[in-house]
Design an enzyme around this catalytic site. Sequence first.
Site, PDB file in Angstrom:
ATOM      1  N   GLU A 133      49.032  48.777  18.660  1.00  0.00           N
ATOM      2  CA  GLU A 133      47.614  48.472  18.768  1.00  0.00           C
ATOM      3  C   GLU A 133      47.146  47.617  17.583  1.00  0.00           C
ATOM      4  O   GLU A 133      46.392  46.670  17.757  1.00  0.00           O
ATOM      5  CB  GLU A 133      46.828  49.801  18.814  1.00  0.00           C
ATOM      6  CG  GLU A 133      45.324  49.665  18.867  1.00  0.00           C
ATOM      7  CD  GLU A 133      44.813  49.338  20.259  1.00  0.00           C
ATOM      8  OE1 GLU A 133      45.635  49.045  21.126  1.00  0.00           O
ATOM      9  OE2 GLU A 133      43.583  49.377  20.446  1.00  0.00           O
ATOM     10  N   ASP A 134      47.579  47.955  16.403  1.00  0.00           N
ATOM     11  CA  ASP A 134      46.979  47.365  15.205  1.00  0.00           C
ATOM     12  C   ASP A 134      47.862  46.420  14.406  1.00  0.00           C
ATOM     13  O   ASP A 134      47.420  45.873  13.404  1.00  0.00           O
ATOM     14  CB  ASP A 134      46.510  48.489  14.256  1.00  0.00           C
ATOM     15  CG  ASP A 134      45.374  49.299  14.863  1.00  0.00           C
ATOM     16  OD1 ASP A 134      44.717  48.765  15.772  1.00  0.00           O
ATOM     17  OD2 ASP A 134      45.166  50.445  14.444  1.00  0.00           O
TER      18      ASP A 134
END
Length: 696
Positions: free
Chosen positions: A76-77
């Site tokens: 996600e990051d």
Amino acid sequence: MLRQYELVERVRDYDPDADEDLINRAYVYSVKMHGSQKRASGDPYFSHPIEVAGLMTDLKLDQQTIVTALLHDTVEDTLTTIEEIEKLFGKEIARLVDGVTKLSKIEAQTEDERAAENLRKFLLALSDDIRVLLVKLADRLHNMRTLHFIKNEAKRRRIAGETLDIYAPLAERIGMYEYMREMQLLAFRHLEPEAYETITARLQQIKEGDDGQLDKIAGSLSQALTNAGLSAEVTGREKHPYSIWKKMQERHVSFEALTDIMAFRVVTENRAECYRALGILHDKWKMVPGRFKDYISTPKRNGYRSMHTTIMHENNMRVEIQIRSERMHQDNEFGLAAHWSYKQGNQPDGQAGWIRDLIEILDHAEDAEELLEHTKLAMYQDRIFAFTPKGTLLQLPKGSTTVDFAYAVHTDLGNQAVGAKVNGRHVPLRTQLTNGDVVEVLRSEGQEPQPGWLSFVITGKARAAIRRFVRHKERDEIIEIGTKLYEEIIERLPGKIGKRAQKAALKRLNVKEEEDLMMAIGTRDISDREVMEALMPGSVNDNDEDWSWPEQGSAISIKGLTPGVAFDLAECCHPVPGDRIVGLRRSGENVEVHAIDCFKLADGVDADWVDLSWGKDSDGAAARLAVVLHDKPGTLAEMAGIFGFHNSNILRLRMTNRDAPFHTFEVDLEVHNVHHLMRILSALRSSDAVAQAERL
Ligand code: MN
């Protein structure tokens, strides 16, 4: 922050066979990928996944779960991909990380999108792997612990609200009370800071000012048990500020009015001693009726085991006590997760049994009817989950259609359904739903349930609602037709009669209400002659069975009534609007409508005859034609074209004879009236494709 070797040690503590290298690689990879990213607290970002992994070790989860926790935010990051994770850590871990990533993405969506997606993904993720949910709950718990670092108040409130609405209940349902309580407390602090401060302060005051009341009561309980020769650990605590606040809200009472802010726990060595302890306490103090629960003999569905009782302590003080064994106590705090140790993954029924339990827990019946329906369908593979456009999750038996769905949402929605969209596409109402479908029911105010729906709905609720409606409608229409017949009976009487005579007739016929009489006439439970006789005794001449047909204009109109409800259109002659029609009435049956020239009328001597009319501008009806086509390519299309050109719908088409050079078709057509039908017949007859066209 947990150091690399500490994390590995923790895992090896409960799983000596854990793959040290794998955990080390994941730890290093997470630190490397998150690099210089920072948390709102100013800490390096990688501290977060490491803390989450630490929480997972508290639950003694397997190494795949620990690694998933370490990697849970990388996709996600950071710049990494699921493919990369799979290459480095294998298929299983990639799948778990992907599951957590999907859940996290939902959080980034707007409220509306989220509602629908949220539940669906949760469910799909759950049915996929329970460990995804466990990592997600730990992730949320850690984020809640550090929520105060977030500066933006609206964001803080949103996260706290979501925790209270979604994650805390999920933790509760799988029996993770520790997680639930901490999430609730933290969320409460951010959502209701003033209430939180007040209640915490009051609890502190009590603690300081009650001269050790908590300890005194705990001591007396402990003493009673010891005197009876039982050793058990007794602890007392003030209740959680959030649960106190909730009670104040629910009961609309002030803090002072709450009698139960203290709770005591008796932890015994084993199960048998739980019951002994209960006996001892109930013997010494009076129990408060209605408060005793035995979740040991009947555990909650999430596995929770304990006994709950409330006793009248000194000064009539109510004291709540939970009694459980050491083992139960440990299991209770972490619920089902306590059973999902690293060992369980290897057991044949481990994961599957888990999911079964979990789905069962997630499922909670809303009302008695639903409960009944569910208990009939104990096997979960017999149901499907579908969503409203707003994201409410509905659970239905397998084979449910859009109509079942509509009724499950609301009876009105079912009653007014005219169409449905499943996953954005228009589908027929009879369409069966599959897991995860988003169902939008199209409604129209004037619509009514169709009796035909009974052939495909499968839920009791839909079935009952449709039947109820059809019965009502049937009653209404029978009363309507009965009323018209009644008016006609009055016309036939030799003289005029007033209201009083009509009232007297009800009595003579032994019916209570006027409506009941109309019903009885409509279904011919009471014959016309009986009605006439009751209205005007002596008006029926037994020797004179015949009466003249009323004038054409006085025929009873069936306009607005539904075929198949209070009357049936005869199959033999298929009368259509424009045909002169007559009704045959037999006791207890619908009025049977025939064309006046129908040969079957000859069989109607046993019935009462009634002159009927279609009324003005009647809606269409079905007509049956026999069309003989030349056996050439395109003739069938030409016939269909003629129907289309005349705006007539084909209800049924059947080839009855194929005898070169001709094909004979039987066609049921929707026509407006007899003129419409005539136009179609002449168009057919003038076509080259058609050898012959006849009405049947
Ligand atoms: Mn996270």
